[in-house]
Motif scaffolding. Sequence first.
Motif, PDB file in Angstrom:
ATOM      1  N   VAL A   4       4.127 -49.919 -36.539  1.00  0.00           N
ATOM      2  CA  VAL A   4       2.881 -49.135 -36.799  1.00  0.00           C
ATOM      3  C   VAL A   4       1.846 -50.345 -37.517  1.00  0.00           C
ATOM      4  O   VAL A   4       0.656 -50.482 -37.159  1.00  0.00           O
ATOM      5  CB  VAL A   4       3.174 -48.200 -38.006  1.00  0.00           C
ATOM      6  CG1 VAL A   4       1.776 -47.831 -38.619  1.00  0.00           C
ATOM      7  CG2 VAL A   4       3.993 -47.317 -37.444  1.00  0.00           C
ATOM      8  N   ALA A   5       2.349 -51.453 -38.098  1.00  0.00           N
ATOM      9  CA  ALA A   5       1.470 -52.309 -38.703  1.00  0.00           C
ATOM     10  C   ALA A   5       1.130 -53.328 -37.475  1.00  0.00           C
ATOM     11  O   ALA A   5      -0.106 -53.603 -37.555  1.00  0.00           O
ATOM     12  CB  ALA A   5       2.462 -53.219 -39.663  1.00  0.00           C
ATOM     13  N   THR A   8      -1.671 -51.271 -35.777  1.00  0.00           N
ATOM     14  CA  THR A   8      -2.965 -51.408 -36.551  1.00  0.00           C
ATOM     15  C   THR A   8      -3.548 -52.820 -36.478  1.00  0.00           C
ATOM     16  O   THR A   8      -4.916 -52.874 -36.560  1.00  0.00           O
ATOM     17  CB  THR A   8      -2.677 -51.114 -38.071  1.00  0.00           C
ATOM     18  OG1 THR A   8      -1.768 -49.849 -38.139  1.00  0.00           O
ATOM     19  CG2 THR A   8      -3.825 -51.095 -38.887  1.00  0.00           C
ATOM     20  N   THR A  12      -7.393 -53.941 -35.129  1.00  0.00           N
ATOM     21  CA  THR A  12      -8.264 -54.291 -36.058  1.00  0.00           C
ATOM     22  C   THR A  12      -8.840 -55.947 -35.986  1.00  0.00           C
ATOM     23  O   THR A  12      -9.584 -56.396 -36.447  1.00  0.00           O
ATOM     24  CB  THR A  12      -8.076 -53.922 -37.468  1.00  0.00           C
ATOM     25  OG1 THR A  12      -6.747 -54.738 -37.682  1.00  0.00           O
ATOM     26  CG2 THR A  12      -7.713 -52.534 -37.611  1.00  0.00           C
ATOM     27  N   ILE A  97      -8.265 -45.317 -40.325  1.00  0.00           N
ATOM     28  CA  ILE A  97      -6.846 -45.449 -40.588  1.00  0.00           C
ATOM     29  C   ILE A  97      -6.225 -44.111 -40.118  1.00  0.00           C
ATOM     30  O   ILE A  97      -5.163 -44.388 -39.597  1.00  0.00           O
ATOM     31  CB  ILE A  97      -6.719 -45.600 -41.812  1.00  0.00           C
ATOM     32  CG1 ILE A  97      -7.194 -47.124 -42.555  1.00  0.00           C
ATOM     33  CG2 ILE A  97      -5.403 -45.403 -42.507  1.00  0.00           C
ATOM     34  CD1 ILE A  97      -6.941 -47.496 -43.645  1.00  0.00           C
ATOM     35  N   GLU A 101      -6.763 -41.927 -35.456  1.00  0.00           N
ATOM     36  CA  GLU A 101      -5.407 -41.477 -34.516  1.00  0.00           C
ATOM     37  C   GLU A 101      -5.655 -39.846 -34.123  1.00  0.00           C
ATOM     38  O   GLU A 101      -5.322 -39.318 -33.369  1.00  0.00           O
ATOM     39  CB  GLU A 101      -4.347 -41.392 -35.742  1.00  0.00           C
ATOM     40  CG  GLU A 101      -3.933 -43.277 -35.992  1.00  0.00           C
ATOM     41  CD  GLU A 101      -3.510 -44.182 -35.113  1.00  0.00           C
ATOM     42  OE1 GLU A 101      -3.038 -43.286 -33.836  1.00  0.00           O
ATOM     43  OE2 GLU A 101      -3.345 -45.100 -35.362  1.00  0.00           O
ATOM     44  N   SER A 123       2.043 -48.797 -43.922  1.00  0.00           N
ATOM     45  CA  SER A 123       1.809 -49.785 -42.997  1.00  0.00           C
ATOM     46  C   SER A 123       0.481 -50.190 -42.594  1.00  0.00           C
ATOM     47  O   SER A 123       0.001 -51.205 -42.209  1.00  0.00           O
ATOM     48  CB  SER A 123       2.723 -49.446 -41.920  1.00  0.00           C
ATOM     49  OG  SER A 123       4.069 -49.406 -42.348  1.00  0.00           O
ATOM     50  N   LYS A 124      -0.545 -48.977 -42.437  1.00  0.00           N
ATOM     51  CA  LYS A 124      -1.633 -49.140 -41.544  1.00  0.00           C
ATOM     52  C   LYS A 124      -2.615 -49.512 -42.878  1.00  0.00           C
ATOM     53  O   LYS A 124      -3.332 -50.345 -42.605  1.00  0.00           O
ATOM     54  CB  LYS A 124      -2.085 -47.655 -41.256  1.00  0.00           C
ATOM     55  CG  LYS A 124      -1.384 -47.342 -39.947  1.00  0.00           C
ATOM     56  CD  LYS A 124      -1.899 -45.851 -39.520  1.00  0.00           C
ATOM     57  CE  LYS A 124      -3.345 -45.966 -38.862  1.00  0.00           C
ATOM     58  NZ  LYS A 124      -3.342 -46.538 -37.801  1.00  0.00           N
ATOM     59  N   THR A 178     -10.311 -44.440 -46.979  1.00  0.00           N
ATOM     60  CA  THR A 178      -8.797 -44.009 -46.526  1.00  0.00           C
ATOM     61  C   THR A 178      -8.357 -42.483 -46.897  1.00  0.00           C
ATOM     62  O   THR A 178      -8.019 -41.600 -45.990  1.00  0.00           O
ATOM     63  CB  THR A 178      -7.595 -44.837 -47.106  1.00  0.00           C
ATOM     64  OG1 THR A 178      -7.754 -46.155 -46.799  1.00  0.00           O
ATOM     65  CG2 THR A 178      -6.405 -44.488 -46.528  1.00  0.00           C
TER      66      THR A 178
END
Length: 265
Positions: A4-5, A8, A12, A97, A101, A123-124, A178
């Motif tokens: 996930v990280a 992301t 980005t 964030i 999605e 994670s994001k 967020t």
Amino acid sequence: MRSVAAKTWRETRVVALAYLVILELGIVAAIAMWPNLREEAAALGRLFPADFLKRMFTALSDPNQATAYNAYMAVQLFFKGTNIVALAFGVLLGTGIIARERENQTLEFLLARPISRSRVLRSKFLVVAAAMVLPIVLTSMSAVPLSWAVEEQLDWRRVLAASTHAAAFALVFLAATTAVSVVCRNQVHVAAVVGAFIIVQVVMFFVQVIRRASVFCLADFDVFGPLMMGNGVFGDLFFGTTVWLLAAAAALYGLADWLLRRIDL
């Protein structure tokens, strides 16, 4: 969690690089302009009615050139750099964030993985937060050696202290964005909500009688100027304001986490 990280970061990294470059170019341009701008600072101060702007331009025209330069860099690095570039970046990436999605119809797939929603959000958020905070510190510290080109000096400890406070202020807006991103169905709505809040706060900041109610008073020249000029103590600022900004960012992130765990896809 790593996947996930990584995802992301892939989404980005281009914007993050552009953000770092913009911050650095702004610093280079500001330092290059200093020799000519200093002579005009006193005249500019008389054009602005607001007391805090008068204080800012008075500091820029201080007879002590070292003091004037540190005041000038407080404006360029933090009052301008953080409050404009860093916040714009934080809002830009914070809107996506979760909302991105959802727009891309990948949120359900992402949350269906064998990891909790809290870990997905963490994670994001951590990737975006690092991409926002590290350039603030790195580019600000680069001003120390760059200042030698115009025969000026910056105390790296003051710059580091000021950039820490600036990063904490930016994190509050990222965490707030967020939380809104979790609630809203698309990025446009997130940007509209957060943008409206920022506009109202900026307007309040420039109206003398109500400016103390603006959150931007927590990161204006009256905060960064004394610190950079050596008249302020970072310990007082950190325990008096910075720590509360970090607490606010943590609370807003906690709200975003709570909302995501209860949201109906």
